[in-house]
Scaffold this active site. Structure first.
Site, PDB file in Angstrom:
ATOM      1  N   CYS A 265       7.887   3.134  -3.154  1.00  0.00           N
ATOM      2  CA  CYS A 265       9.102   2.642  -3.808  1.00  0.00           C
ATOM      3  C   CYS A 265       8.871   1.273  -4.477  1.00  0.00           C
ATOM      4  O   CYS A 265       8.203   1.217  -5.491  1.00  0.00           O
ATOM      5  CB  CYS A 265      10.267   2.645  -2.827  1.00  0.00           C
ATOM      6  SG  CYS A 265      11.846   2.692  -3.674  1.00  0.00           S
TER       7      CYS A 265
ATOM      8  N   HIS B 240      10.244   7.158   0.417  1.00  0.00           N
ATOM      9  CA  HIS B 240       9.846   6.334   1.572  1.00  0.00           C
ATOM     10  C   HIS B 240       9.292   7.174   2.712  1.00  0.00           C
ATOM     11  O   HIS B 240      10.016   7.453   3.672  1.00  0.00           O
ATOM     12  CB  HIS B 240      11.064   5.565   2.107  1.00  0.00           C
ATOM     13  CG  HIS B 240      11.527   4.478   1.218  1.00  0.00           C
ATOM     14  ND1 HIS B 240      11.026   3.194   1.300  1.00  0.00           N
ATOM     15  CD2 HIS B 240      12.444   4.467   0.231  1.00  0.00           C
ATOM     16  CE1 HIS B 240      11.621   2.438   0.397  1.00  0.00           C
ATOM     17  NE2 HIS B 240      12.484   3.187  -0.267  1.00  0.00           N
TER      18      HIS B 240
ATOM     19  N   GLU C 152       7.530   6.281   5.048  1.00  0.00           N
ATOM     20  CA  GLU C 152       7.517   5.483   6.290  1.00  0.00           C
ATOM     21  C   GLU C 152       8.850   5.567   7.032  1.00  0.00           C
ATOM     22  O   GLU C 152       8.953   5.123   8.169  1.00  0.00           O
ATOM     23  CB  GLU C 152       7.167   4.017   5.968  1.00  0.00           C
ATOM     24  CG  GLU C 152       8.225   3.200   5.247  1.00  0.00           C
ATOM     25  CD  GLU C 152       8.308   3.459   3.736  1.00  0.00           C
ATOM     26  OE1 GLU C 152       7.724   4.449   3.254  1.00  0.00           O
ATOM     27  OE2 GLU C 152       8.976   2.658   3.052  1.00  0.00           O
TER      28      GLU C 152
HETATM   29  N1  LIG Z   1      13.883   1.249  -1.777  1.00  0.00           N
HETATM   30  C1  LIG Z   1      13.234   0.496  -2.604  1.00  0.00           C
HETATM   31  O1  LIG Z   1      12.114   0.029  -2.372  1.00  0.00           O
HETATM   32  C2  LIG Z   1      14.018   0.199  -3.836  1.00  0.00           C
HETATM   33  C3  LIG Z   1      13.248  -0.528  -4.886  1.00  0.00           C
HETATM   34  C4  LIG Z   1      14.161  -1.499  -5.588  1.00  0.00           C
HETATM   35  N2  LIG Z   1      15.271  -0.824  -6.185  1.00  0.00           N
HETATM   36  C5  LIG Z   1      13.372  -2.286  -6.603  1.00  0.00           C
HETATM   37  O2  LIG Z   1      13.470  -2.039  -7.752  1.00  0.00           O
HETATM   38  O3  LIG Z   1      12.669  -3.180  -6.225  1.00  0.00           O
END
Ligand SMILES: NC(=O)CC[C@H](N)C(=O)O
Length: 197
Positions: free
Chosen positions: A86, A177, A179
Site C-alpha cells: 500500500c 495489506h 500483513e
Molecule cells: N493503507 C494505506 O497504506 C493507504 C495509503 C495512503 N492512502 C497513502 O496514499 O499514503
C-alpha cells in the site's frame, strides 16, 4: 536459519508486518529476527525488507530525512528481497503522481494514491494471485491504483481489471495489506519463493 527482516518503522502498520514475517518464516522452519528501521545504518545488515502501509507522504519525507532511502535502493540493487504494501508500494514506485512523494524508483509502476478509495474507503476481496492455489483475502484500505506497469514488471494479481500485486525483480508490491490477515502466502511469495500449503 535466522532471517534478518527489516521493517521500515518511521510510520505505518509496523508490528503487523513483524508478526507476518515471523509467521511466514516459521512455516519454512526458520526464524525471523525483526529489526525496526527508524534510522540509517540498519538496512545494510538486513536480508529482507518490509515497507508497510501508512501514509506515503510522511514515509517518503522521513526516509529521505533519515538517510534510509539510499540504503533501501542499495538493498534492491544488491538483489535482496523487499515486500512493499500500500503506502510502501506508493513510495517504491517510479511515479506516485504526487509531488509530495519522493519515490524510490524500485518498482517500475505509476500509481494513483487513494484511487480505490473513491468508491469505498476499505473492502476485503478474494483475490486470485499468480502462484497461489486458492484466493487470497486481500484487505484494501484507501488503496492506490496501479495505472502504468513497466515492461519488466510481472503482474501477480488484478482487481477490477487493474494490477494490485506486482513483482519487479526482487521487489513485490501490493495495493492491499497482506500483513493484516493471518495468511502468510504473500510474504511467502516475496521472501521464500514457494508457498507452503
Ligand atoms: N493503507 C494505506 O497504506 C493507504 C495509503 C495512503 N492512502 C497513502 O496514499 O499514503
Amino acid at each position: 536459519m535466522t532471517l534478518r527482516a527489516g521493517v521500515l518503522a518511521v510510520q505505518g502498520d509496523v508490528s503487523e508486518h513483524g508478526d507476518a514475517i515471523r509467521r511466514a518464516a516459521a512455516a519454512h522452519d526458520q526464524t525471523a529476527e525483526v529489526v525496526e528501521i527508524r534510522e540509517s545504518g540498519l538496512v545494510p545488515d538486513c536480508d529482507v525488507l518490509l515497507l508497510p502501509g501508512g501514509e506515503s507522504t510522511t514515509i517518503s519525507r522521513l526516509i529521505h530525512r533519515e538517510g534510509i532511502a539510499d540504503e533501501i535502493e542499495a538493498h534492491v540493487e544488491a538483489g535482496k528481497p523487499v515486500l512493499a504494501t500500500c503506502a510502501g508500494l506508493i513510495v517504491s514506485a517510479t511515479d506516485a503522481q504526487d509531488d509530495r512523494v519522493d519515490t524510490l524508483n524500485v518498482i517500475d509502476v505509476s500509481v494513483e494514491r487513494n484511487a480505490f478509495g473513491r468508491q469505498k474507503d476499505s473492502f476485503e476481496a478474494p483475490l486470485e494471485v499468480e502462484g497461489l492455489d486458492d484466493p487470497f483475502p486481500a484487505v484494501f484500505i484507501r488503496a492506490p491504483v496501479i495505472d502504468y506497469v513497466g515492461s519488466d514488471v510481472e503482474v501477480l494479481a488484478t482487481w477490477d481489471d487493474r494490477p494490485v500485486a506486482v513483482r519487479d525483480g526482487p521487489v513485490v508490491g501490493t495495493s492491499f495489506h497482506p500483513e493484516l490477515t493471518e495468511d502468510p502466502r504473500i510474504h511467502d511469495l516475496a521472501f521464500f519463493d514457494s508457498v507452503e500449503s
